[in-house]
Each structure stands twice: as structure tokens, then as C-alpha cells.
Design a protein around this motif. Sequence first.
Motif, PDB file in Angstrom:
ATOM      1  N   UNK A  23      -5.400   7.070  -9.898  1.00 39.19           N
ATOM      2  CA  UNK A  23      -4.489   8.167  -9.541  1.00 39.19           C
ATOM      3  C   UNK A  23      -4.066   8.051  -8.085  1.00 39.19           C
ATOM      4  N   UNK A  24      -4.987   7.695  -7.201  1.00 42.67           N
ATOM      5  CA  UNK A  24      -4.637   7.545  -5.780  1.00 42.67           C
ATOM      6  C   UNK A  24      -3.650   6.399  -5.567  1.00 42.67           C
ATOM      7  N   UNK A  25      -3.804   5.324  -6.321  1.00 38.55           N
ATOM      8  CA  UNK A  25      -2.848   4.223  -6.220  1.00 38.55           C
ATOM      9  C   UNK A  25      -1.448   4.690  -6.620  1.00 38.55           C
ATOM     10  N   UNK A  26      -1.373   5.505  -7.686  1.00 35.18           N
ATOM     11  CA  UNK A  26      -0.080   6.054  -8.111  1.00 35.18           C
ATOM     12  C   UNK A  26       0.460   7.040  -7.081  1.00 35.18           C
ATOM     13  N   UNK A  27      -0.441   7.835  -6.515  1.00 31.78           N
ATOM     14  CA  UNK A  27      -0.022   8.812  -5.513  1.00 31.78           C
ATOM     15  C   UNK A  27       0.555   8.135  -4.272  1.00 31.78           C
ATOM     16  N   UNK A  28      -0.064   7.042  -3.869  1.00 31.63           N
ATOM     17  CA  UNK A  28       0.456   6.294  -2.711  1.00 31.63           C
ATOM     18  C   UNK A  28       1.874   5.805  -2.988  1.00 31.63           C
ATOM     19  N   UNK A  29       2.115   5.247  -4.177  1.00 28.68           N
ATOM     20  CA  UNK A  29       3.462   4.789  -4.515  1.00 28.68           C
ATOM     21  C   UNK A  29       4.442   5.963  -4.541  1.00 28.68           C
ATOM     22  N   UNK A  30       3.995   7.093  -5.081  1.00 23.23           N
ATOM     23  CA  UNK A  30       4.847   8.283  -5.160  1.00 23.23           C
ATOM     24  C   UNK A  30       5.224   8.776  -3.773  1.00 23.23           C
ATOM     25  N   UNK A  31       4.244   8.937  -2.905  1.00 25.29           N
ATOM     26  CA  UNK A  31       4.518   9.448  -1.562  1.00 25.29           C
ATOM     27  C   UNK A  31       5.387   8.487  -0.770  1.00 25.29           C
ATOM     28  N   UNK A  32       5.192   7.182  -0.980  1.00 25.64           N
ATOM     29  CA  UNK A  32       6.018   6.208  -0.272  1.00 25.64           C
ATOM     30  C   UNK A  32       7.472   6.271  -0.736  1.00 25.64           C
TER      31      UNK A  32
END
Length: 427
Positions: free
Chosen positions: A138-147
Motif C-alpha cells: 500500500x505504501x508503494x502505491x501511495x508513493x506513486x499516487x502522491x508523486x
Amino acid sequence: MANTSYPASYYAASANPAPSRPALQGEVETDVCVIGAGYTGLSSALFLLENGFKVTVLEAAKVGFGASGRNGGQIVNSYSRDIDVIERSVGPQQAQLLGNMAFEGGRIIRERVAKYQIQCDLKDGGVFAALTAKQMGHLESQKRLWERFGHTQLELLDQRRIREVVACEEYVGGMLDMSGGHIHPLNLALGEAAAVESLGGVIHEQSPAVRIERGASPVVHTPQGKVRAKFIIVAGNAYLGNLVPELAAKSMPCGTQVIATEPLGDELAHSLLPQDYCVEDCNYLLDYYRLTGDKRLIFGGGVVYGARDPANIEAIIRPKMLKAFPQLKQVKIDYAWTGNFLLTLSRLPQVGRLGDNIYYSQGCSGHGVTYTHLAGKVLAEALRGQAERFDAFADLPHYPFPGGQLLRTPFAAMGAWYYGLRDRLGF
């Protein structure tokens, strides 16, 4: 009239000196009457004063009495429901506007601290800690989302790297957000109140709003006075009560518990959090912690639905702290307290207008430190006639809790039990 003081907490015990602010007596006139001297109200007042408005703030107790002066002190970006969830609900155009604002609150805090020289132990860096491989994904997806929305101060932490920033054996990885961070929350509120007064704003403590007289020239009544205004901003959040019945139906006050240890000393404190970052885990019912300026560990977690005060806060939170840091077994707890935040069914903020001249923002759902500072700017923009960003929040759909006020607490508690079980089972 009773004089309401701060509840006992580490923050109240270590607060910066503040002047006495007398209760409202008699009738005054102003451009904007702000109800509530927490972050939402103070942020609104500051932006309005900077743009030439005359502002009067009414506070039922003392500046920062509610969640603004009792929270975990963490600067956490975005909202309690992230931008991808918003996008699925309202579509890409509205989500783009909200996503562009998701990282603004932290910048506003830092600007305020610098501009008004607020002493609140501001430190940079916040860690989201993953307890399972699924949470790490989930954190990996969140990083892509925020970027996607231009937020690039992020670093994924593998198991080796997270051990370098937090001495907890439970985590499999995490994400570091260098635009996150932590503050002494009550001192931030007190500093913002002083900034309001430096610009000519007036704050009345011990002045609860007991009635709003609506109309073309609305009037806010207190026990000993009244404020006649062109506009009203309602910023009471979980401490608003039933002053505005339309707002009470779609939200629920909830309590969260916090403890503060005795001072740990430099060596032990540095061994726990070598870079002095704050940490929150990725569970639905999450734990969060950080060091204070005098090297105590502040540790919080848990939710009490309906905002009851537990009989023994330390008994609830200390086991959570020792699970993360068994090395603190002999450490004494000096302070334990609770405070209320306002939960919405969607876990997104409720923003809107009642009639032509009463504005409100509430329901941060546990993500309030940054959002409230953004909300103040958005509300001030709306009063100046720039409503695009205000409308992006105001158009979010909101629904009453199932079963009305009588059943909203047990239903919410059942939902939390379900997600807490999922956390424990690693789903």
C-alpha cells in the motif's frame, strides 16, 4: 460563569506563556465572527486579517482547548481518505483540485512558524511504518499516487532502512515523508493566536456561542454578550455540540488517548528515534509516537467512539508502547490524557455554507493538523469571492450515520472492531 481551564496533559504543563483573554461582554460588531479558537478558527482568522478583514474569535474555553491542543503533534499530509478514494467517488476533475491541496497544510504551518516566529519545537520528517507485506505494498502505491500530484519528498524504506530510523523490530518497511514532521501542538495554537492579535484580531476566551441568530446580519450570542457580523465561520469541530443541528447529524465526536513518558535522556531517546522523526503505523486503528523537545516519548492510539473518557488511559496505551519498545518497561508515565476529534462517515472533511453568510469546516476524522490550516485558507478565499477550492470540498458527498444519533456509536464501533480484526490477522 465557570472558567474552563486546560485538561491536564504534557502540552498544558509545557505551554508557552499566554495572556489572559477576557470573556466577551456586551455587543460588538465585526466583519467576521469565528466560532472556535482551534486550528481551523485561528487559521481562518489569520488569512482573513492578512486580507484586511476585521475579525472577532469566540472560544468556549481557552485557545487550543480541544483537539488542536491535545493531539499527537504530527504533521501528516493528505486526508483521512486518500486522493485515489476521492477520485473514485467524485471523478478526476474534482479529485485533481483536492489532490493539489493535499500537501498544502504542512507548508502553511511552516510558513506561519517562520513568519510569526512561533516556538513550537518544529521538526521535519514523518514515517509511515508497515507491519505486513500488504501494508508495504500500500505504501508503494501511495508513493506513486502522491508523486502524481507533485509530492516528491518521499523515500521507501526497506527493513534495513526502517531499523535505522526507528528501533522497533515489528516493522517490515515503511515510507519517509520529509515534508511531514511534528510540533508541540498547543504551542503552535498559542503562537497563531498571538499572531491573530498582532494583526488586530480579537479573541475572547470563556465565551461559548450559545445561539446563532441567522439572517442578513447574523448575530452570535454568548452568555454575556453578542457579536454582530457580516459573516460567521463555524469552527468548533468535535466541541461544537448542537449549536448547528444540521452539522451534528452527519458527524460523531470520538476520543483518542495519549501518554507521555518521563524524560528519557539523550542516549535512550536517540536509540529509539535516531533522526527524531515521528512515526505512525499503517493499521486502521493506528498507533503513533514521537519525541518531545525535552526527550519524552509521546505515544497515542486507540479510538473511543462517542467521545467517552476511559477510566485508565495508561492501561490502554502503555501495552501498545511496550509492544513497540519493550526496552521502555521500567520507564514511568508522567502524563495521560484524551481528546476528541470529529469523525464523518466518509472520513472526509465537511465544508459548506448555510445561507449566504455562515461558513463551516469540520470532520477532519483524525487528520486535522494539516487539513485545518488548509481549511482556514480555503474559507478565507471563499469569503473573498474565490470559491473554486471551497466548492471542491463543499461538493464532496456526505451522509448521516446509519440509525441516527442513537445508533451511530455502536455501528461505528462495530466497523472499527472489524477493521481492527483485519489488522491483527494481517488481511
